[in-house]
Design an enzyme around this catalytic site. Sequence first.
Site, mmCIF file in Angstrom:
data_model
loop_
_atom_site.group_PDB
_atom_site.id
_atom_site.type_symbol
_atom_site.label_atom_id
_atom_site.label_comp_id
_atom_site.label_asym_id
_atom_site.label_seq_id
_atom_site.Cartn_x
_atom_site.Cartn_y
_atom_site.Cartn_z
ATOM 1 N N ARG A 1 0.823 -1.225 0.000
ATOM 2 C CA ARG A 1 0.000 0.000 0.000
ATOM 3 C C ARG A 1 0.853 1.270 0.000
ATOM 4 O O ARG A 1 0.343 2.353 -0.246
ATOM 5 C CB ARG A 1 -0.989 -0.003 1.170
ATOM 6 C CG ARG A 1 -1.982 1.148 1.108
ATOM 7 C CD ARG A 1 -3.164 0.971 2.034
ATOM 8 N NE ARG A 1 -2.798 0.556 3.360
ATOM 9 C CZ ARG A 1 -2.243 1.364 4.288
ATOM 10 N NH1 ARG A 1 -2.034 2.633 4.023
ATOM 11 N NH2 ARG A 1 -1.947 0.894 5.469
ATOM 12 N N TYR B 1 -14.888 11.307 -19.267
ATOM 13 C CA TYR B 1 -15.195 9.900 -19.009
ATOM 14 C C TYR B 1 -16.293 9.832 -17.931
ATOM 15 O O TYR B 1 -16.234 10.572 -16.931
ATOM 16 C CB TYR B 1 -13.931 9.190 -18.537
ATOM 17 C CG TYR B 1 -14.175 7.784 -18.093
ATOM 18 C CD1 TYR B 1 -14.447 6.789 -19.025
ATOM 19 C CD2 TYR B 1 -14.169 7.446 -16.748
ATOM 20 C CE1 TYR B 1 -14.698 5.494 -18.616
ATOM 21 C CE2 TYR B 1 -14.420 6.150 -16.337
ATOM 22 C CZ TYR B 1 -14.695 5.181 -17.277
ATOM 23 O OH TYR B 1 -14.947 3.901 -16.868
ATOM 24 N N ASP C 1 -6.328 13.276 -18.628
ATOM 25 C CA ASP C 1 -6.597 11.843 -18.738
ATOM 26 C C ASP C 1 -6.175 11.465 -20.159
ATOM 27 O O ASP C 1 -6.831 11.821 -21.127
ATOM 28 C CB ASP C 1 -8.086 11.586 -18.500
ATOM 29 C CG ASP C 1 -8.443 10.107 -18.562
ATOM 30 O OD1 ASP C 1 -7.720 9.350 -19.252
ATOM 31 O OD2 ASP C 1 -9.454 9.719 -17.950
ATOM 32 N N LYS D 1 -7.063 0.035 -20.179
ATOM 33 C CA LYS D 1 -7.327 0.188 -21.609
ATOM 34 C C LYS D 1 -6.089 -0.170 -22.437
ATOM 35 O O LYS D 1 -5.676 -1.305 -22.426
ATOM 36 C CB LYS D 1 -7.843 1.607 -21.873
ATOM 37 C CG LYS D 1 -8.950 2.046 -20.904
ATOM 38 C CD LYS D 1 -10.216 1.198 -21.006
ATOM 39 C CE LYS D 1 -11.157 1.374 -19.815
ATOM 40 N NZ LYS D 1 -11.533 2.749 -19.495
HETATM 41 C C1 LIG Z 1 -11.856 3.457 -18.381
HETATM 42 C C2 LIG Z 1 -11.496 4.871 -18.242
HETATM 43 C C3 LIG Z 1 -11.257 5.448 -16.984
HETATM 44 C C4 LIG Z 1 -11.455 4.688 -15.691
HETATM 45 O O1 LIG Z 1 -10.594 3.630 -15.583
HETATM 46 P P1 LIG Z 1 -10.884 2.300 -14.718
HETATM 47 O O2 LIG Z 1 -9.633 1.529 -14.936
HETATM 48 O O3 LIG Z 1 -12.121 1.682 -15.275
HETATM 49 O O4 LIG Z 1 -11.082 2.727 -13.307
HETATM 50 C C5 LIG Z 1 -10.881 6.774 -16.931
HETATM 51 N N1 LIG Z 1 -10.751 7.514 -18.057
HETATM 52 C C6 LIG Z 1 -10.969 6.997 -19.270
HETATM 53 C C7 LIG Z 1 -10.820 7.866 -20.468
HETATM 54 C C8 LIG Z 1 -11.346 5.668 -19.421
HETATM 55 O O5 LIG Z 1 -11.578 5.174 -20.633
#
Ligand SMILES: *Cc1c(COP(=O)(O)O)cnc(C)c1O
Length: 382
Positions: free
Chosen positions: A47, A101, A173, A198
């Site tokens: 952690r 998102y 992001d 992703k």
């Molecule tokens: C999937 C996604 C997230 C969140 O990610 P998790 O791994 O599902 O928590 C944040 N931003 C974007 C653009 C995403 O596609």
Amino acid sequence: MSRPKGINTICTHVGELEDREFKGAVSPLYMSTSYAFEDVETKRYPRYFNTPNQVALAKKMAALEHGEASLIFGSGMAAVSTSLMAFLRSGDHVVFQDSLYGGTSNLVTEEFEKFGIEYSFAKDAKAESLKAEIKPNTKVIYIETPSNPLLRITDMRAVAQLANENALVSMIDNTFASPVNQNPIDFGIDVVIHSATKYMGGHSDILAGTVISSEEYINRIFHMAKNFGGSLSDYTVWLLERSLKTMGLRVKAQNENAMKLAEFLNSHPDVANVYYPGLKDHPDHELATGQMKAYGGMLSFELKENINASEFMKALKLIKPSMSLAGVESTILLPSKTSHGLLSPEEREKQGIKDNLLRFSVGIEETEDLIEDLERAIKKSN
Ligand SMILES: *Cc1c(COP(=O)(O)O)cnc(C)c1O
């Protein structure tokens, strides 16, 4: 300093742990949650984001995004929430671009009020619209480019400049682009976040997240992160390291497929609109060209009125319906029924998300097979 390494070299090697005992080719996996206590400074515990595999992978992440340091999280949302909270306190204000998102916009609209954090959503993704929302108590400016699902592009240079002029922390992001196609730190953005679920994971079998920034900012995020407790298990850290080895190859194949499929769809008589920043008629094509190395593996499109989008999706054989994205397999979804299904029809209309808009996450299958699947499904549902 030695020459910065190319993407595939970083993917394959940076941060790898040497197997001194057996000279194995890959990083050994250390699953311990308990390590010998040396001193308070170096107490190791998962952690605290400081196990051997966590530290090794963080080095690769930092190299991939041209940052100084990084943390690996248990999900993309853990990375998003912890990074935001590290720079915001009660009474502060944060500016977001529109069309975030879904999970991020839920975090903001459902949780921020409890913490006394104010926020504004800009009316679109343009830098001047973000600027218009800046207040005296604004501390953070947060963007997402390319955006979901219409693949609009935000000018990273302009946002970094806005942040500089107003002493804000700029965050992005960068999930949709992946570090293969876009490195925001090179444009002056301070904090880069990914859902590693992703493109980084890439095989639809890992939930993870990461944040990359300067040593100073990562240290600040770390202090919040160890309290929030969103670190990633070492086993998954190890799997993610393996996935990243092929990220450059995978994403390049996805970029190439997406470009060809966007062109195919764009010239198809039964397709009304294609949204892909690589197409010359995309409204942000020039902006994308100025800041992306390639245009990515995500695209959206609308079929003409004579075709029912749900029937079309059912008729596809190779391309599967799916909520998530960025795996090696091609997937498709209807945002109006899924990711944006909770919005009112008026709100969807305002965001430009038509009921028949399809979001397509392009995989690494052969282009011809994907084209055949699309062609056949269009014919069948016409
Ligand atoms: C999937 C996604 C997230 C969140 O990610 P998790 O791994 O599902 O928590 C944040 N931003 C974007 C653009 C995403 O596609």
